[in-house]
Design an enzyme around this catalytic site. Structure first.
Site, PDB file in Angstrom:
ATOM      1  N   HIS A 109       0.846   7.832   6.766  1.00  0.00           N
ATOM      2  CA  HIS A 109       1.899   7.520   7.632  1.00  0.00           C
ATOM      3  C   HIS A 109       0.960   6.536   8.808  1.00  0.00           C
ATOM      4  O   HIS A 109       1.390   5.611   9.179  1.00  0.00           O
ATOM      5  CB  HIS A 109       2.236   8.683   8.407  1.00  0.00           C
ATOM      6  CG  HIS A 109       2.932   8.374   9.702  1.00  0.00           C
ATOM      7  ND1 HIS A 109       2.604   8.475  11.087  1.00  0.00           N
ATOM      8  CD2 HIS A 109       4.388   8.329   9.741  1.00  0.00           C
ATOM      9  CE1 HIS A 109       3.426   8.145  11.872  1.00  0.00           C
ATOM     10  NE2 HIS A 109       4.643   7.958  11.056  1.00  0.00           N
TER      11      HIS A 109
ATOM     12  N   ARG B 262      13.081   0.924   5.683  1.00  0.00           N
ATOM     13  CA  ARG B 262      12.880   2.110   5.427  1.00  0.00           C
ATOM     14  C   ARG B 262      13.820   3.041   6.562  1.00  0.00           C
ATOM     15  O   ARG B 262      13.449   3.188   7.678  1.00  0.00           O
ATOM     16  CB  ARG B 262      11.774   2.815   5.466  1.00  0.00           C
ATOM     17  CG  ARG B 262      10.794   2.434   4.440  1.00  0.00           C
ATOM     18  CD  ARG B 262       9.289   2.653   4.677  1.00  0.00           C
ATOM     19  NE  ARG B 262       8.339   2.608   3.524  1.00  0.00           N
ATOM     20  CZ  ARG B 262       7.282   1.782   3.460  1.00  0.00           C
ATOM     21  NH1 ARG B 262       7.207   0.903   4.263  1.00  0.00           N
ATOM     22  NH2 ARG B 262       6.711   1.832   2.265  1.00  0.00           N
TER      23      ARG B 262
ATOM     24  N   GLU C 275      10.069   3.132  -8.939  1.00  0.00           N
ATOM     25  CA  GLU C 275       9.086   3.913  -8.536  1.00  0.00           C
ATOM     26  C   GLU C 275       8.601   4.977  -9.551  1.00  0.00           C
ATOM     27  O   GLU C 275       7.850   6.026  -8.932  1.00  0.00           O
ATOM     28  CB  GLU C 275       8.997   4.030  -6.921  1.00  0.00           C
ATOM     29  CG  GLU C 275      10.262   4.606  -6.954  1.00  0.00           C
ATOM     30  CD  GLU C 275      10.522   4.772  -5.250  1.00  0.00           C
ATOM     31  OE1 GLU C 275       9.416   4.706  -4.579  1.00  0.00           O
ATOM     32  OE2 GLU C 275      11.547   5.139  -4.656  1.00  0.00           O
TER      33      GLU C 275
ATOM     34  N   THR D  55       5.708   0.158  -5.757  1.00  0.00           N
ATOM     35  CA  THR D  55       4.386   0.609  -6.407  1.00  0.00           C
ATOM     36  C   THR D  55       3.332   1.687  -5.772  1.00  0.00           C
ATOM     37  O   THR D  55       2.582   2.102  -6.416  1.00  0.00           O
ATOM     38  CB  THR D  55       3.553  -0.952  -6.577  1.00  0.00           C
ATOM     39  OG1 THR D  55       3.801  -1.472  -5.228  1.00  0.00           O
ATOM     40  CG2 THR D  55       4.282  -1.753  -7.538  1.00  0.00           C
TER      41      THR D  55
ATOM     42  N   CYS E  63       7.993  -3.902  -3.230  1.00  0.00           N
ATOM     43  CA  CYS E  63       8.026  -3.616  -1.683  1.00  0.00           C
ATOM     44  C   CYS E  63       7.289  -2.660  -1.553  1.00  0.00           C
ATOM     45  O   CYS E  63       6.960  -2.222  -0.574  1.00  0.00           O
ATOM     46  CB  CYS E  63       9.516  -3.403  -1.201  1.00  0.00           C
ATOM     47  SG  CYS E  63      10.132  -1.883  -2.028  1.00  0.00           S
TER      48      CYS E  63
END
Ligand code: PEP
Ligand code: MG
Length: 627
Positions: free
Chosen positions: A199, A305, A499, A521, A586
């Protein structure tokens, strides 16, 4: 000794020193103080002029700045040695661009002369290389740039102190969405746990703030207000500096050098844009980030996001109300409250990006991420039970605890997240899609042409055709209904993230309903290698890299043989079904120069990275063409 241009800032002026009755070694050794070349001009004007002319000839011949040794004996000039000179990042940039203007080198040669890492240095505050440092620890170089400040362990306190004008570093074991205001207020972030996709790392990169994470040497005692490095104890409030480009942690305030967005910087990037094939988009979740991304040359958003919008302090209670709802009706009522908030965010982002595509990903993280911490709740319920006071509050906390427990998973990264949420709670995705298109309609009303708005709705964590087909149907039905109700239309796409390894292997089936693919990725690396993206960089990966089990960190530089191969398979299969399939990436690799070489070669249409990496991606994409 001389440099044909200034090696520290690139100024096109010969820069040198000499000593009379001496050898080159005497200048280098620093035993005697040498004279500047201006004095040579006065003392021996003819030899000086010949020297200057020879420097020009050598530079032209070698087509680069030269590092030269010369001597003069009885007024006769001898050139002893010449080689391409070492230089700082700012000198590399200026010399490359000036030499194009002087018609010494071509634009493509200039692009090859500036390394992406040098460009990165120029874009951030950095530590003066001449200064002496007291390095005390090292972590992962999670977000480039340098910063100094007082160590603060708590986000609220960081915000308070910053408001009073103090410079602070937010130092935490790890950060969570609750710490955002502290991250915004801090000069930089230092964590003792978490990797390059943690994060703290992702958020700091998005904001362009320095961050060192996973600093194992650091032990933080939050309760007592101390931190330890190698058993040495320091109080909260100690001044530290961090270098997010190298991962170094320094005791005390380091002298910093300002970022340099010079004319040469923009000119070189313009040349990169002329030759690159890959488009470059940005990962951005707020109108502010979107604006910054456009300024840095982004050609759209590759990943918005949407969960970051849910996490804002004033929205969390509504999100929690939605999650805690006992039935569909109550959940839909809570979602109705969230709708205008999301709509406003999307409106801002679509407006900043008008004329460019904007890929908006529907909700991805497991729902428990939006709920309070389980252990804290347990303690609170226990305390309330013992005190026997406010029974309403106790009941409320017990209900939340039950929900948190029912949503808790051993492996949340492999759990109820991504499109699995959309399938079980279609009302959440429906609300998000409505928010996107209602925002677009508002912009149409403000006079923006429909073709200027290019929303691309993206479904996360798809592994099966049935998942994609059902999600596409849900999204399309919602959109078509809105078009009818509002009597408006605009172009849009529905696509998927790739993904999971399975998604790569069945990409031909997914492309039946997906109009675009975007490789995630980060998750694809996690699921292909079986390495947790949250833990491995703080645990065994440094050992693996040090012992050369792996050459590089696969979360930073794409693992060509495994993940890269899956990417190739997915591209080939996807395009076999749908030749015009738009394909991007992305994950964090979208801003990594070595990975960009691969994405260019593999035939992707675009890479997407955090706004501050956009210039690096532009340069890397151009250099990839020149390989
Ligand atoms: C990814 O998995 O690469 C990705 C971009 O999604 P996130 O990092 O949000 O999981
Ligand atoms: Mg992902």
């Amino acid at each position: 000794m001389a440099f044909t241009r200034n090696p520290s800032d690139g100024e096109p002026k010969i820069y040198g020193e000499y000593l009379l009755n001496a050898q080159g070694e005497d200048v280098v050794a620093g035993i005697r103080t040498p004279h500047s070349l201006d004095k040579l001009k006065q003392d021996m004007p003819e030899a000086y002029q010949q020297f200057i002319d020879t420097c020009r000839t050598l530079e032209k011949h070698y087509m680069d700045m030269q590092d030269i040794e010369f001597t003069i004996e009885k007024n006769k000039l001898y050139m002893l040695q010449t080689r391409n000179g070492k230089r700082t990042a700012s000198a590399a940039m200026r010399i490359a661009v000036d030499m194009v203007h002087e018609e010494v080198i071509s634009k493509t040669q200039a692009l090859q002369r500036v390394e992406p890492a040098q460009l990165e240095q120029l874009m951030h505050w950095r530590i003066d290389p001449a200064a002496k440092m007291n390095y005390i620890a090292r972590g992962l170089p999670a977000s480039p740039g340098a910063a100094s400040g007082k160590v603060v362990f708590d986000a609220d306190k960081a915000q308070e102190m910053a408001q009073k004008g103090e410079k602070v570093l937010l130092v935490r074991p790890e950060t969570t969405p609750d710490d955002i205001h502290g991250i915004v207020a801090a000069e930089g972030i230092l964590t003792s746990r978490g990797g390059m996709t943690s994060h703290a790392a992702v958020v700091a990169r998005g904001m362009g703030k320095p961050c060192v994470c996973g600093c194992d040497d650091l032990r933080i005692d939050l309760g007592r207000g101390f931190f330890y490095v190698d058993e040495k104890k320091y109080p909260e409030g100690e001044i530290l500096s961090i270098d997010g480009t190298t991962g170094q942690v320094i005791l005390g305030e380091a002298p910093l050098i300002e970022p340099q967005f010079t004319d040469q910087f923009y000119e070189l990037l313009g040349w990169a844009d002329d030759i690159r094939r890959l488009k470059v988009r940005a990962n951005a979740d707020t109108p502010g980030d979107a604006r910054r991304a456009v300024e840095l040359g982004a050609q759209g958003i590759g990943l918005c996001r949407t969960e970051h919008m849910f996490m804002a302090a004033e929205r969390i209670p509504v999100v929690q109300e939605m999650i805690l709802s006992a039935d569909l009706e109550k959940r839909e009522a809570a979602l109705e409250k969230l709708l205008p908030m999301q709509q406003e965010d999307f409106k801002g982002i679509l407006k900043e990006m008008s004329g460019f595509p904007v890929t908006i990903r529907l909700l991805d993280p497991p729902l428990h991420e939006f709920l309070p911490d389980r252990e804290e709740l347990l303690l609170e319920v226990d305390r309330l039970q013992r005190e026997g006071g406010d029974s309403d509050l106790l009941q409320e906390k017990e209900t939340i605890l039950q929900k948190v427990q029912s949503l808790s998973e051993y492996n949340p990264m492999l759990g109820h997240r991504g499109c699995r949420l959309g399938l079980v709670y279609p009302e959440i995705y429906r609300m998000q899609v409505r928010a996107i298109f209602l925002a677009a309609f508002e912009l149409l009303d403000e006079g923006i042409a429909p073709e200027q708005l290019q929303p691309e709705v993206m479904i996360p964590l798809v592994g099966h055709r049935e998942e994609m087909d059902r999600m596409k149907k849900l999204v399309e039905e919602t959109i078509e209904e809105l078009f009818k109700e509002n009597n408006r239309e605009l172009p849009y796409l529905v696509g998927t993230m790739i993904e999971l390894p399975r998604a790569c292997l069945v990409a031909d089936q997914l492309a039946q309903s997906a109009s675009f693919f975007s490789f995630g990725t980060n998750d694809l690396t996690q699921t292909t290698l079986g390495y947790s993206r949250d833990d491995s960089e703080g645990k065994f990966l440094p050992f693996y890299i040090q012992q050369k089990v792996l050459k590089t960190n696969p979360f930073a530089e794409i693992d060509l043989e495994g993940v890269g191969r899956l990417v190739e398979i997915a591209i080939e299969k996807g395009r076999s079904t749908r030749p015009e399939l738009k394909i991007g990436i992305c994950g964090e690799h979208g801003g990594d120069p070595v990975s960009i070489n691969f994405f260019n070669e593999a035939g992707l249409d675009y890479v997407s990275c955090s706004p501050y990496r956009v210039p690096i991606a532009r340069l890397s994409a151009a250099r990839a063409v020149l390989l």
